[in-house]
Enzyme design. Structure first.
Site, mmCIF file in Angstrom:
data_model
loop_
_atom_site.group_PDB
_atom_site.id
_atom_site.type_symbol
_atom_site.label_atom_id
_atom_site.label_comp_id
_atom_site.label_asym_id
_atom_site.label_seq_id
_atom_site.Cartn_x
_atom_site.Cartn_y
_atom_site.Cartn_z
ATOM 1 N N HIS A 1 -9.144 -27.296 -11.996
ATOM 2 C CA HIS A 1 -8.311 -28.119 -12.891
ATOM 3 C C HIS A 1 -8.051 -29.488 -12.266
ATOM 4 C CE1 HIS A 1 -4.938 -29.508 -15.333
ATOM 5 N NE2 HIS A 1 -4.310 -29.744 -14.190
ATOM 6 N N HIS B 1 -8.590 -33.930 -13.485
ATOM 7 C CA HIS B 1 -7.816 -35.138 -13.169
ATOM 8 C C HIS B 1 -8.603 -36.277 -12.545
ATOM 9 C CE1 HIS B 1 -3.770 -33.989 -14.281
ATOM 10 N NE2 HIS B 1 -3.927 -32.809 -13.700
ATOM 11 N N GLU C 1 -1.895 -34.881 -18.864
ATOM 12 C CA GLU C 1 -2.297 -33.474 -18.969
ATOM 13 C C GLU C 1 -2.897 -33.106 -20.326
ATOM 14 O OE1 GLU C 1 -2.642 -31.444 -16.598
ATOM 15 O OE2 GLU C 1 -1.237 -31.993 -15.021
ATOM 16 N N SER D 1 -10.064 -29.278 -18.750
ATOM 17 C CA SER D 1 -10.453 -28.226 -17.802
ATOM 18 C C SER D 1 -10.337 -26.831 -18.400
ATOM 19 C CB SER D 1 -9.614 -28.336 -16.519
ATOM 20 O OG SER D 1 -8.241 -28.096 -16.804
HETATM 21 FE FE FE2 Z 1 -2.709 -31.056 -13.917
#
Ligand code: FE2
Length: 258
Positions: A121, A126, A166, A185
């Site tokens: 993730h 990110h 996010e 993700s």
């Molecule tokens: Fe995150």
């Protein structure tokens, strides 16, 4: 909250984190599955950034190599941390253009879903958009606002991060696309976010986002949609603490979940 059965992996003295063959195979398989989900769902700047990152396909990337690529593009770096860190450290790292990364990778039994952020993730989700200077400027400004905020404003600020970095979506000429790490993700969330008729998708408004409660353990019932990364760059110059004051005065929205 249940206690984690994972702990972050520590680098050796050269900064290298040794991952087992099985851990590398988990990365390879996660990567393969998620890359197959991107077409028609990830926005073009994210795809371009993903190509710029050039992740290894068959092993967990090392933090040093990710930092090197980020440095080149936007002056950012990643820093290994335990899965959960306090707000102060979190904001401090972002304000200094360092993105905190939990370094463990999920086990096979958690292949489809893991509530905690693992290294897949963190890096797959990110790292790519941090190569884009507009997105990167927003995350840095967000960290600085966090350092300047009162502790009682931290939860409010967390919502702004949630609905952009996010779970952010973006309108494009080709249609709705995603850029948020929690969407990018997750094979389930990316379909839910882009294709499902269940969630509410609102034009991004910072004060509105600050007033919107969320849960971390369900598919999101509400997403906020920007028009381009330029909106995030604009937000980086805005008075984020002023928005918090406005949001407080208006009060929280009713949650869109039980
Ligand atoms: Fe995150």
């Amino acid at each position: 909250m249940k206690t984690s059965t994972y702990s972050s992996r520590l680098p050796d003295e050269t900064g290298h984190i040794p991952y087992s063959d099985e851990e590398n195979a988990v990365w390879r398989d996660l990567m393969k599955r998620q890359v197959s989900m991107l077409n028609g769902r990830a926005c073009q700047p994210w795809i371009d950034a993903f190509h710029a990152m050039d992740f290894p396909r068959d092993r967990v990337p090392q933090l040093n190599e990710i930092s090197e690529t980020l440095q080149k593009h936007s002056g950012w770096a990643v820093e290994g941390v335990p899965a959960l860190i306090g707000f102060e450290r979190f904001f401090g790292l972002l304000a200094n253009r360092r993105f905190p990364v939990a370094t463990f990778i999920r086990r096979r039994e958690d292949f489809d879903y893991l509530q905690e952020p693992d290294v897949f993730h963190e890096l797959f989700g990110h790292a790519p958009p941090l190569t884009d200077h507009r997105f990167a400027a927003f995350v840095e400004a967000y960290g600085k606002a966090g350092l300047a905020a009162e502790p009682e404003d931290h939860a409010m600020l967390a919502r702004l991060f949630w609905f952009t970095v996010e779970f952010g979506l973006v309108n494009t000429p080709e249609g709705l696309r995603a850029y948020g790490a929690g969407v990018m993700s997750s094979p389930g969330e990316i379909v839910h976010a882009i294709e499902s008729d269940k969630p509410l998708r609102k034009p991004f408004d910072p004060v509105d986002a600050l007033r919107t409660p969320y849960r971390i353990d369900i598919m999101q019932p509400v997403y906020f949609v920007i028009d381009s990364f330029d909106d995030l760059f604009e937000l980086a110059q805005a008075d984020l603490l002023g928005y918090i004051k406005q949001a407080r005065a208006l009060g929280m929205h009713e949650p869109a979940f039980d």
